[in-house]
Write a protein that holds these residues in place. Sequence first.
Motif, PDB file in Angstrom:
ATOM      1  N   GLU A  12      74.391  25.928  31.508  1.00 42.16           N
ATOM      2  CA  GLU A  12      73.070  26.300  31.005  1.00 42.16           C
ATOM      3  C   GLU A  12      72.307  27.128  32.038  1.00 42.16           C
ATOM      4  OE1 GLU A  12      69.002  24.194  29.269  1.00 42.16           O
ATOM      5  OE2 GLU A  12      70.325  23.089  30.624  1.00 42.16           O
ATOM      6  N   LYS A  13      72.294  26.664  33.292  1.00 42.88           N
ATOM      7  CA  LYS A  13      71.576  27.393  34.334  1.00 42.88           C
ATOM      8  C   LYS A  13      72.198  28.760  34.584  1.00 42.88           C
ATOM      9  CE  LYS A  13      69.767  26.986  39.026  1.00 42.88           C
ATOM     10  NZ  LYS A  13      70.065  28.380  39.384  1.00 42.88           N
ATOM     11  N   LEU A  14      73.514  28.822  34.593  1.00 45.56           N
ATOM     12  CA  LEU A  14      74.201  30.087  34.839  1.00 45.56           C
ATOM     13  C   LEU A  14      73.908  31.089  33.715  1.00 45.56           C
ATOM     14  CD1 LEU A  14      76.005  30.965  37.179  1.00 45.56           C
ATOM     15  CD2 LEU A  14      77.991  30.404  35.789  1.00 45.56           C
ATOM     16  N   MET A  15      73.881  30.613  32.495  1.00 48.62           N
ATOM     17  CA  MET A  15      73.572  31.495  31.364  1.00 48.62           C
ATOM     18  C   MET A  15      72.130  31.973  31.415  1.00 48.62           C
ATOM     19  SD  MET A  15      75.650  29.612  28.244  1.00 48.62           S
ATOM     20  CE  MET A  15      75.451  30.974  27.066  1.00 48.62           C
ATOM     21  N   MET A  16      71.232  31.096  31.824  1.00 48.21           N
ATOM     22  CA  MET A  16      69.828  31.488  31.941  1.00 48.21           C
ATOM     23  C   MET A  16      69.640  32.524  33.044  1.00 48.21           C
ATOM     24  SD  MET A  16      67.813  27.855  31.458  1.00 48.21           S
ATOM     25  CE  MET A  16      66.239  28.630  31.824  1.00 48.21           C
ATOM     26  N   ARG A  29      78.292  39.706  30.131  1.00 49.04           N
ATOM     27  CA  ARG A  29      77.683  39.231  28.885  1.00 49.04           C
ATOM     28  C   ARG A  29      78.730  38.595  27.973  1.00 49.04           C
ATOM     29  NH1 ARG A  29      73.580  44.041  26.790  1.00 49.04           N
ATOM     30  NH2 ARG A  29      71.847  43.581  28.218  1.00 49.04           N
ATOM     31  N   MET A  30      79.869  39.273  27.847  1.00 54.29           N
ATOM     32  CA  MET A  30      80.930  38.759  26.989  1.00 54.29           C
ATOM     33  C   MET A  30      81.488  37.440  27.537  1.00 54.29           C
ATOM     34  SD  MET A  30      82.632  38.966  24.225  1.00 54.29           S
ATOM     35  CE  MET A  30      82.225  40.634  23.667  1.00 54.29           C
ATOM     36  N   ALA A  67      73.297  32.317  21.402  1.00 58.38           N
ATOM     37  CA  ALA A  67      72.743  33.199  20.376  1.00 58.38           C
ATOM     38  C   ALA A  67      72.088  34.430  21.005  1.00 58.38           C
ATOM     39  CB  ALA A  67      71.727  32.436  19.524  1.00 58.38           C
ATOM     40  N   SER A  68      71.405  34.229  22.120  1.00 59.17           N
ATOM     41  CA  SER A  68      70.754  35.351  22.807  1.00 59.17           C
ATOM     42  C   SER A  68      71.778  36.354  23.329  1.00 59.17           C
ATOM     43  CB  SER A  68      69.900  34.831  23.964  1.00 59.17           C
ATOM     44  OG  SER A  68      68.848  34.013  23.491  1.00 59.17           O
ATOM     45  N   TYR A  69      72.878  35.847  23.889  1.00 63.31           N
ATOM     46  CA  TYR A  69      73.941  36.743  24.346  1.00 63.31           C
ATOM     47  C   TYR A  69      74.572  37.474  23.158  1.00 63.31           C
ATOM     48  CZ  TYR A  69      73.928  35.238  29.214  1.00 63.31           C
ATOM     49  OH  TYR A  69      73.581  35.016  30.530  1.00 63.31           O
ATOM     50  N   ALA A  70      74.737  36.767  22.046  1.00 66.15           N
ATOM     51  CA  ALA A  70      75.321  37.395  20.868  1.00 66.15           C
ATOM     52  C   ALA A  70      74.434  38.536  20.364  1.00 66.15           C
ATOM     53  CB  ALA A  70      75.527  36.350  19.771  1.00 66.15           C
ATOM     54  N   VAL A  71      73.118  38.340  20.391  1.00 63.89           N
ATOM     55  CA  VAL A  71      72.183  39.402  19.985  1.00 63.89           C
ATOM     56  C   VAL A  71      72.334  40.615  20.885  1.00 63.89           C
ATOM     57  CG1 VAL A  71      69.745  40.036  19.886  1.00 63.89           C
ATOM     58  CG2 VAL A  71      70.504  37.863  18.911  1.00 63.89           C
ATOM     59  N   ARG A  72      72.450  40.376  22.173  1.00 64.04           N
ATOM     60  CA  ARG A  72      72.589  41.479  23.127  1.00 64.04           C
ATOM     61  C   ARG A  72      73.914  42.220  22.955  1.00 64.04           C
ATOM     62  NH1 ARG A  72      68.956  38.081  24.968  1.00 64.04           N
ATOM     63  NH2 ARG A  72      67.470  38.634  26.624  1.00 64.04           N
ATOM     64  N   LEU A  73      74.884  41.556  22.341  1.00 64.47           N
ATOM     65  CA  LEU A  73      76.178  42.187  22.080  1.00 64.47           C
ATOM     66  C   LEU A  73      76.302  42.613  20.614  1.00 64.47           C
ATOM     67  CD1 LEU A  73      78.368  39.738  24.189  1.00 64.47           C
ATOM     68  CD2 LEU A  73      78.035  42.174  24.655  1.00 64.47           C
ATOM     69  N   ASP A  74      75.174  42.630  19.900  1.00 62.17           N
ATOM     70  CA  ASP A  74      75.109  43.064  18.498  1.00 62.17           C
ATOM     71  C   ASP A  74      76.026  42.259  17.588  1.00 62.17           C
ATOM     72  OD1 ASP A  74      73.259  45.119  19.080  1.00 62.17           O
ATOM     73  OD2 ASP A  74      74.890  46.396  19.802  1.00 62.17           O
ATOM     74  N   ASN A  75      76.188  40.974  17.901  1.00 61.91           N
ATOM     75  CA  ASN A  75      77.009  40.080  17.083  1.00 61.91           C
ATOM     76  C   ASN A  75      76.071  39.173  16.287  1.00 61.91           C
ATOM     77  OD1 ASN A  75      78.840  38.284  15.975  1.00 61.91           O
ATOM     78  ND2 ASN A  75      80.087  38.144  17.812  1.00 61.91           N
TER      79      ASN A  75
END
Length: 297
Positions: A140-144, A155-156, A184-192
């Motif tokens: 969680e911390k690493l993703m944040m 990102r991927m 979900a936030s990473y998916a948005v940034r990758l247009d998924n």
Amino acid sequence: LSCVTVSVEGAYLDYDDGSMDLETLNNHDLLKDDVYKLFLKEAIYLCYLVSSSGERAEEILRLIGNLHYHSFKLEEVMQMGNRDLPDFSAFLQDWIRVLTTGSGGQYERMLQDALSMIQDEKSALEVAKQNILTHPVLLEKLMMDNLNTEAPDLRMSMLKAGQSAVEQLPSNIIIRSRIALLTASYAVRLDNTEESERCLLEAFRSQTTTLNYLRLRFLTKDWEKYRAKALEIFEEMIRGIPDRKGSGFYSYHSGPDNILGGNDCCCILYFQEEFETMRETGMTTENVLGWSSTFMK
């Protein structure tokens, strides 16, 4: 010295059982605070220098426990002395390995601190993935920390790690919801978009709150696609509530598990247009004694 206790008498006996360790002496202002903090750092630093490389991590952890050094940070020890700590890279790996065997808030904080010392994000991510079931807060911390990265590969990697965590973690713990939202936030940034919406549903499953319901309802392109699944999750949570009449139904919950509270229950019923059920649910609790049905309506 870290194990030394001082016998006491008089008023201190009322709450210190006849003895005080160094931490308690400091808490009662019987030691100079700046001297005590310096002692903590120097004790860890000297322990690092004199311990063999294979036992260094265990010895330092034992000393931290004896000293009750709750605010320990590796960086403070690294700043001691006039040169770099010997064999620090090897120590850092051992330190993380030792910490992953423990549990509790202090272990989590020290693990996050240790993870931040790893310069390579991919290596840090591997550590977080290996400990996802016991210490999900690391991922969680690493993703944040990397949410705003511009590197597509990173990102991927974060997206895949988040997806794996959502699949592995029990569905009834709140941290799974937080990781799902980050995924979900990473998916948005990758247009998924499809993956982003799926993660919003999983976030609602693991933390059934009004906020997560509204996220799912208004941030998805087609709410009707998820309405039935959201209702199924909600109804399952309602069935898991043993007593909706007691005041505990409306109590604030801060534990790690997903528990549907009274306020969220009534709000979600409102948005589901289950007005009669909402009124009946709200009027059954002891908290509304003296409140009229007209007011509730």
